[in-house]
Design an enzyme around this catalytic site. Structure first.
Site, PDB file in Angstrom:
ATOM      1  CE1 TYR A  87      -3.823  -2.356   0.631  1.00  0.00           C
ATOM      2  CE2 TYR A  87      -2.481  -3.244   2.392  1.00  0.00           C
ATOM      3  CZ  TYR A  87      -3.579  -3.334   1.567  1.00  0.00           C
ATOM      4  OH  TYR A  87      -4.423  -4.410   1.674  1.00  0.00           O
ATOM      5  CG  ASN A 108     -10.916  -3.752  -7.322  1.00  0.00           C
ATOM      6  OD1 ASN A 108     -11.594  -3.477  -8.304  1.00  0.00           O
ATOM      7  ND2 ASN A 108      -9.950  -4.663  -7.358  1.00  0.00           N
ATOM      8  CB  CYS A 116      -7.310  -5.402  -4.923  1.00  0.00           C
ATOM      9  SG  CYS A 116      -8.739  -6.487  -5.003  1.00  0.00           S
ATOM     10  CG  HIS A 117      -4.882 -11.042  -6.094  1.00  0.00           C
ATOM     11  ND1 HIS A 117      -5.646 -10.612  -7.167  1.00  0.00           N
ATOM     12  CD2 HIS A 117      -3.840 -11.722  -6.630  1.00  0.00           C
ATOM     13  CE1 HIS A 117      -5.093 -11.024  -8.293  1.00  0.00           C
ATOM     14  NE2 HIS A 117      -3.992 -11.706  -7.995  1.00  0.00           N
ATOM     15  CD  GLU A 144      -1.457 -13.478  -9.681  1.00  0.00           C
ATOM     16  OE1 GLU A 144      -0.600 -12.627  -9.344  1.00  0.00           O
ATOM     17  OE2 GLU A 144      -2.609 -13.159 -10.036  1.00  0.00           O
TER      18      GLU A 144
END
Length: 151
Positions: A87, A108, A116-117, A144
């Site tokens: 952030y 979001n 946003c993850h 990911e």
């Protein structure tokens, strides 16, 4: 227009207007039937992401939000697959404090497609208001390979 997409992350509900994806959430919606080409393409891209053959979504998105939120959404979309930002890093790039960035992430309306993850706190996962909360954030990051401490 809405369509449901079954994924290993849960059933996702995609919503679109005439030209863009406007929302994505966990829930149930019809999986079959007539749908727009846009929603069909979005569903196909989500399945390709789930299968590991797609790393960047190429869809028209129109999230609702303030000008500031739009800036945060754009910053999140720029985070590559498998990478994360804090952030604070996004806040520094936008010239603002980190707390409003976190609030914009929480607002979001199109999680996953606006990733946003991939936004973490400086000391850990941070929060996640999209899809299924922190469990979903962890599953997406593991998918990911973006947060090695979770692997």
């Amino acid at each position: 227009m809405i369509i449901g997409v079954d994924t290993r992350f849960g059933q996702l509900v995609l919503e679109a207007d005439e030209t863009s994806i406007i929302a994505l959430r966990l829930g149930t919606a019809p999986l079959l039937g007539e749908t727009s080409l846009l929603l069909a393409e979005a569903a196909a891209q989500i399945k390709a992401y789930e299968d590991g053959t797609l790393q960047k979504f190429d869809l028209p998105l129109a999230p609702k939000g303030s000008a500031f939120q739009q800036g945060v959404f754009a910053a999140m979309r720029a985070i590559p697959y498998g990478e994360t930002m804090s952030y604070g890093q996004i806040a520094a790039a936008l010239g603002c404090p980190a707390q409003p960035v976190g609030q914009a992430c929480g607002a979001n309306p199109i999680p996953l497609l606006i990733p946003c993850h991939r936004v973490l706190s400086k000391t850990g996962l941070g929060g996640f208001s999209g899809l299924g909360g922190l469990e979903s954030k962890i599953a997406l990051l593991q998918h990911e390979g973006g947060f090695p401490f979770l692997l």
